[in-house]
Design an enzyme around this catalytic site. Structure first.
Site, mmCIF file in Angstrom:
data_model
loop_
_atom_site.group_PDB
_atom_site.id
_atom_site.type_symbol
_atom_site.label_atom_id
_atom_site.label_comp_id
_atom_site.label_asym_id
_atom_site.label_seq_id
_atom_site.Cartn_x
_atom_site.Cartn_y
_atom_site.Cartn_z
ATOM 1 N N ASP A 127 -10.531 -4.038 -4.528
ATOM 2 C CA ASP A 127 -9.682 -5.167 -4.514
ATOM 3 C C ASP A 127 -11.149 -5.784 -4.133
ATOM 4 O OD1 ASP A 127 -7.384 -6.744 -3.102
ATOM 5 O OD2 ASP A 127 -8.706 -6.611 -1.303
ATOM 6 N N ASP A 411 -8.648 -3.094 2.114
ATOM 7 C CA ASP A 411 -8.583 -3.758 3.606
ATOM 8 C C ASP A 411 -7.470 -4.427 4.116
ATOM 9 O OD1 ASP A 411 -9.093 -6.121 2.731
ATOM 10 O OD2 ASP A 411 -10.114 -6.661 3.885
ATOM 11 N N ASP A 415 -3.072 -3.488 0.233
ATOM 12 C CA ASP A 415 -3.592 -2.747 -0.147
ATOM 13 C C ASP A 415 -3.099 -0.761 0.188
ATOM 14 O OD1 ASP A 415 -5.257 -4.337 -1.565
ATOM 15 O OD2 ASP A 415 -6.512 -4.424 0.032
#
Length: 666
Positions: A127, A411, A415
């Site tokens: 990410d 985080d 996600d």
């Protein structure tokens, strides 16, 4: 729940909750993993050899005219001694040791079996926000679609854009937390500029809102100004501009024509290529209806763009490069504009000749077509832009379906679904949300990308430790078989009795191999450790090491026994052969362990037990040995030492030959 606040009614507790159901599912036995499958394969190959060696010894003794009872004992002992009892435990203790080492380096692994999966990872999906970037999003500049200004000092017409963007966001007064970092950046930027939601309207009060959702692409708020209701919208340019019919330019509202729309889209692309995250801001007067839905988000007047920046982590590019050199495919998944994603990917070296795919393009493909696009003959897709949490899950699922071992880092709560479905889910950073931590297999407690690389290195190094331990177990046992069967066929007698075979098994199999399995990675470079893995460690290299250790062990015992036959009695020669057989395996273990203290202590403990078994009268008689003098010990230990040194010298040559053969075959 995507965003906002609400009241809830509890309808179930304890075992009836979804959390309990998930816990029950996660407690089910997992299918065999990579290391388990390989250990099973090794067992299937070792057992026939062990049983076959016993049968050969049994047949040889029966052909010499011995009774079944006399021939059976040494045959069974050889078969039992040939089975590596420590084989099922090697991987487990290696994983536990690796998990413990990682815990001292800001990495928590609740389930140690995750370590071996880390070592098999060949696709890592990052990410972008908060992982490859620092996660410190800030308002950098503001544009009216024609001219951009630094956010440090804005003219009045651009302060209006910031005020409208502030209105088109979540409630943040009375100490409320702001869930999304983009909204926090707008609020912080407005605070530095002393811009308030009331600016330009006199007064303003929130009436209703539609929180941001990835599938919607914007945040809309209906508010009441001093004279009329105002609808304020902030979001992705492609989502907002399609709902605009007017444009504010030089304090005048004009119609948004197709050429003007094309100019705005070109401006978005220009800003995004500079690495900015671009938000479009629009408003319009609204009726006094207090209900707000998507049908009312139309006829907007475009005001300008808010340009946000999130610095790339200084070590991110180096970490990405190390992973790619180790054969790990790196993919970046983000909700940003494709041009923003491309700019960051180029800076990090992620793009690397690959393609960019957007969320709308993903939606046009079914799972089979997406899998082909991800792993087909065309250039790999390495960057995914304008993705939603559902898109991330599809990407990970299709990669896994194609046979890839996928790790996902992130985080945020968005996600969490992808982290959960990955082979290895990694929650990164001290700011990781509870949802991301709960879904993750690995929790990195600092904010360093290189910690993820360290975790993968540890996973790869675990396979190296397993290979060394297995080569000690299996190579030593094969060497025992060769010496025991070979000497028996040559002399017509069993050189090692049943108790001596079990003593060899006791001293060489469990303690030394376990010590090698739990030792820290050898003092090799991180790049070399990254090159390890199940294929590299437990494939041809393991077979090579087993053959080399077997030859070294058998040669040491055979040479010492032969010298003993020439210089003394048969029983003395047999004891010299026993000492050389054990010592050669222990010396090789010492070499494999490097300077590790635990390995050295394990080897010394086994040598001490060997010395007591050969020298103390009671133990010596029990095992059928003969006490040795200095010459006998010198022959046994000297043969073991010389053959071990020869094996160490030959090993690089065998590794190079094996590598050349592998490259030629490839």
């Amino acid at each position: 729940v995507a965003a906002g606040h609400g009241l809830a009614v509890v309808v179930a507790t304890g075992e009836a909750t979804e959390a309990a159901r998930t816990a029950r599912l996660s407690s089910e036995r997992r299918p065999p993993s990579g290391v388990q499958l390989r250990l099973r394969a090794l067992n299937r190959r070792v057992l026939p050899v062990a049983i076959g060696s016993g049968l050969v010894l049994l047949a040889a003794d029966l052909l010499r005219g011995r009774s079944m009872s006399e021939a059976l004992a040494p045959a069974v002992s050889l078969a039992v001694a040939s089975v590596p009892e420590g084989l099922p435990f090697v991987a487990s203790v290696a994983e536990l040791a690796a998990a413990r080492r990682l815990s001292t380096r800001n990495t928590l692994v609740p389930n140690p079996s995750t370590i071996e999966a880390l070592g098999r990872v060949n696709v890592l999906c990052f990410d972008k926000t908060g992982t490859l970037t620092e996660g410190r999003i800030s308002l950098r500049c503001v544009s009216d679609g024609h001219i951009e200004h630094s956010a440090e000092a804005l003219p009045p017409e651009l302060r209006r854009v910031v005020a409208a963007g502030l209105r088109a966001g979540p409630r943040y007064d009375r100490g409320r937390s702001i869930p999304h970092p983009t909204d926090r950046a707008v609020v912080d930027g407005a605070g530095r500029l002393r811009v308030t939601p009331e600016e330009g309207l006199g007064t303003w009060r929130r009436i209703d809102e539609m929180p941001f959702e990835p599938g919607r692409g914007y945040h809309a708020v209906l508010g009441l100004g001093s004279t009329e209701h105002v609808l304020s919208v902030k979001g992705a340019p492609e989502a907002v501009l399609t709902r605009c019919s007017n444009l504010l330019r030089d304090e005048e509202t004009i119609s948004l024509t197709d050429p003007s729309r094309a100019e705005l889209e070109k401006e978005v692309d220009r800003l995004a290529q500079q690495g900015f995250r671009v938000l479009a801001v629009a408003e319009r007067p609204a009726s006094d209806r207090r209900d707000l839905d998507e049908s009312r988000i139309e006829g907007l007047t475009f005001l300008g763009f808010l340009c946000l920046t999130d610095p790339v982590r200084p070590t991110a590019a180096e970490s990405v490069g190390r992973l790619m050199r180790a054969g790990v495919r790196v993919a970046m998944i983000t909700g940003d504009h494709p041009s923003t994603a491309e700019a960051i990917a180029v800076e990090l070296g992620v793009l690397n000749g690959g393609r960019i795919m957007t969320g709308p393009e993903l939606d046009e493909l079914d799972d089979e077509a997406l899998t082909e696009a991800l792993t087909g003959t065309e250039p790999d897709v390495t960057v995914f832009a304008r993705t939603t949490p559902a898109h991330k899950v599809r990407i990970v699922s299709c990669l896994r379906r194609s046979g890839k071992v996928v790790a996902v880092t992130g985080d945020g709560a968005n996600d969490a679904p992808a982290i959960r479905v990955a082979d290895v889910g990694i929650a990164l950073g001290s700011r990781a949300t509870p949802a991301a931590r709960a879904a993750a297999d690995v929790v990195v407690t600092d904010d360093r990308v290189e910690t993820i690389v360290d975790a993968i290195i540890e996973g790869r190094a675990m396979w190296s430790s397993v290979r060394d331990a297995l080569s000690i177990l299996l190579g030593g046992n094969v060497g025992e078989i060769v010496f025991a069967v070979g000497s028996s066929l040559l002399t017509g007698r069993n050189v090692l009795n049943a108790r001596q075979l079990l003593l060899v098994n006791l001293l060489t199999d469990m303690l030394p191999a376990m010590a090698v399995a739990v030792r820290p990675p050898a003092s090799a470079s991180p790049e070399r450790l990254l090159a390890e893995g199940p294929e590299a460690s437990l494939g041809a290299s393991l077979t090579r090491d087993i053959y080399l250790r077997a030859a070294t062990t058998a040669a040491a015992a055979g040479a010492a026994w032969s010298i003993g036959r020439v210089t003394g009695t048969r029983s003395r020669a047999n004891t010299i052969g026993l000492v050389a057989l054990v010592s050669a395996q222990l010396f090789q273990t010492l070499v494999a362990g490097g300077r590790d203290r635990v390995v050295a202590l394990a080897v010394l403990a086994s040598l001490a037990v060997l010395g007591a078994s050969v020298s103390l009268p009671g133990l010596c008689g029990f095992f059928g040995c003969r006490p040795l003098g200095p010459v006998g010990w010198g022959i046994a230990l000297g043969s073991a030492c010389v053959t071990t040194l020869i094996g160490v010298a030959v090993e690089p040559l065998t590794r190079e030959t094996s590598s050349n053969v592998h490259q030629t075959a490839t």
